[in-house]
Design a protein around this motif. Structure first.
Motif, PDB file in Angstrom:
ATOM      1  N   ALA A 120       0.828  -1.215   0.000  1.00  0.00           N
ATOM      2  CA  ALA A 120       0.000   0.000   0.000  1.00  0.00           C
ATOM      3  C   ALA A 120       0.856   1.256   0.000  1.00  0.00           C
ATOM      4  O   ALA A 120       0.409   2.321  -0.434  1.00  0.00           O
ATOM      5  CB  ALA A 120      -0.934   0.006   1.212  1.00  0.00           C
ATOM      6  N   GLY A 121       2.090   1.149   0.496  1.00  0.00           N
ATOM      7  CA  GLY A 121       2.997   2.286   0.494  1.00  0.00           C
ATOM      8  C   GLY A 121       3.708   2.485  -0.827  1.00  0.00           C
ATOM      9  O   GLY A 121       4.497   3.425  -0.980  1.00  0.00           O
ATOM     10  N   LEU A 122       3.437   1.604  -1.782  1.00  0.00           N
ATOM     11  CA  LEU A 122       4.043   1.701  -3.111  1.00  0.00           C
ATOM     12  C   LEU A 122       3.008   1.984  -4.190  1.00  0.00           C
ATOM     13  O   LEU A 122       3.361   2.156  -5.361  1.00  0.00           O
ATOM     14  CB  LEU A 122       4.770   0.384  -3.455  1.00  0.00           C
ATOM     15  N   THR A 123       1.739   2.030  -3.787  1.00  0.00           N
ATOM     16  CA  THR A 123       0.654   2.157  -4.756  1.00  0.00           C
ATOM     17  C   THR A 123      -0.411   3.123  -4.226  1.00  0.00           C
ATOM     18  O   THR A 123      -0.334   3.586  -3.093  1.00  0.00           O
ATOM     19  CB  THR A 123      -0.010   0.789  -5.000  1.00  0.00           C
ATOM     20  N   LEU A 139      -5.736 -11.182  -5.728  1.00  0.00           N
ATOM     21  CA  LEU A 139      -5.048 -12.315  -6.339  1.00  0.00           C
ATOM     22  C   LEU A 139      -4.924 -12.140  -7.844  1.00  0.00           C
ATOM     23  O   LEU A 139      -3.926 -12.569  -8.447  1.00  0.00           O
ATOM     24  CB  LEU A 139      -5.786 -13.617  -6.010  1.00  0.00           C
ATOM     25  N   ALA A 140      -5.917 -11.487  -8.446  1.00  0.00           N
ATOM     26  CA  ALA A 140      -5.870 -11.247  -9.891  1.00  0.00           C
ATOM     27  C   ALA A 140      -4.742 -10.307 -10.279  1.00  0.00           C
ATOM     28  O   ALA A 140      -4.313 -10.284 -11.435  1.00  0.00           O
ATOM     29  CB  ALA A 140      -7.210 -10.676 -10.367  1.00  0.00           C
ATOM     30  N   GLU A 141      -4.247  -9.521  -9.320  1.00  0.00           N
ATOM     31  CA  GLU A 141      -3.179  -8.558  -9.590  1.00  0.00           C
ATOM     32  C   GLU A 141      -1.792  -9.076  -9.224  1.00  0.00           C
ATOM     33  O   GLU A 141      -0.797  -8.361  -9.367  1.00  0.00           O
ATOM     34  CB  GLU A 141      -3.450  -7.260  -8.813  1.00  0.00           C
ATOM     35  N   GLN A 196       3.177  -7.852  -7.258  1.00  0.00           N
ATOM     36  CA  GLN A 196       1.981  -7.021  -7.347  1.00  0.00           C
ATOM     37  C   GLN A 196       2.278  -5.559  -7.632  1.00  0.00           C
ATOM     38  O   GLN A 196       1.591  -4.916  -8.427  1.00  0.00           O
ATOM     39  CB  GLN A 196       1.173  -7.138  -6.050  1.00  0.00           C
ATOM     40  N   SER A 197       3.305  -5.010  -6.987  1.00  0.00           N
ATOM     41  CA  SER A 197       3.572  -3.575  -7.152  1.00  0.00           C
ATOM     42  C   SER A 197       4.397  -3.264  -8.384  1.00  0.00           C
ATOM     43  O   SER A 197       4.571  -2.106  -8.742  1.00  0.00           O
ATOM     44  CB  SER A 197       4.311  -3.048  -5.910  1.00  0.00           C
TER      45      SER A 197
END
Length: 258
Positions: free
Chosen positions: A144-147, A204-206, A244-245
């Motif tokens: 969350a801190g990267l997006t 999960l899709a990401e 993810q990120s």
């Protein structure tokens, strides 16, 4: 040979009572460290109690509210009274708050900030005086801190933690103290267990690896950053998120075009 072994080193782990924190404490004990595991509970949490009894005294539990400056001061004094220094600090304690942008209150932001950001700052301030050259601090951030993740209070706190970590790496570097950040993605923990099924499916899709992560997978990176193997690594940010990120949302576009 340089290795993961941390024999003779003392490491403080916050939020160690369950999930990711317990896994970090367990792996550090297995690597030979003395671990001071902290959490909010007055009594030793069950998972830590089992670890403590089997560790031969390598794990010690202390109650700590990371948002309480006096609590940190008391912990530092207690460590000093035993003649120990601090070789590692893992700022793992964290809370979430899932209000969306237009629903979040300033109180929501403040409550999360006090634990996720101020708690880490207080820990660094209290324990750095007990550290010598070669010590290391690991702050546990989040994907969350990267997006631009949707829970605004949590996301804002993890972005702020990144800034704190970078300043700490710069200021403590001349003392030989390293500061790095680990950014877990969707990890199976008690915190993520409360997420809605639709959130789980969408997340999960990401994830390019197509699965959730395990707490041991985060703990392994924390161990590396505390060990001599990472002796020239500071100011680094390492995602542990299955990719993810890394794609900036492009995975959904790519999948749609198949």
């Amino acid at each position: 040979m340089v290795s993961f072994q941390l024999a003779g080193r003392t490491v403080v782990v916050t939020g160690a009572g369950q999930g990711q924190g317990t896994a970090e404490a367990r792996l550090l004990v297995e690597a030979g460290a003395r671990v001071i595991a902290t959490d909010l509970a007055a009594d030793v949490p069950a998972e830590l109690a089992a670890l403590s009894s089997s560790s031969g005294g390598a794990l010690v539990y202390r109650q700590l509210d990371v948002a309480d400056a006096a609590g940190w001061s008391g912990l530092a004094q207690w460590i000093q009274s035993r003649g120990w220094r601090v070789d590692g600090l893992v700022n793992n304690a964290g809370i979430t708050q899932r209000s969306r942008l237009l629903d979040a209150s300033v109180d929501d932001l403040q409550r999360v900030y006090e634990v996720n950001v101020a708690g880490a700052l207080l820990g660094i301030q209290a324990l750095t005086p007990l550290m010598a050259s070669g010590s290391a601090i690991v702050n546990v951030g989040s994907v969350a801190g990267l997006t631009a993740h949707y829970p605004v209070a949590y996301t804002a706190s993890k972005w702020a933690l990144r800034g704190l970590s970078q300043v700490a790496a710069m200021e403590l570097g001349p003392q030989g103290i390293r500061v790095n950040t680990v950014h877990p993605g969707f990890i199976d923990t008690p915190m993520t267990a409360s997420a809605k099924p639709v959130f789980r499916r969408a997340t999960l899709a990401e994830i390019p690896l197509g699965r959730t992560g395990g707490v041991e997978e985060v703990a392994g990176v924390v161990l590396f950053l505390l060990s001599p193997l990472s002796s020239f690594v500071t100011g680094a940010e390492i995602p542990v998120d299955g990719g993810q990120s890394g794609h900036g949302g492009a995975k959904s576009v790519s999948d749609a075009l198949r």
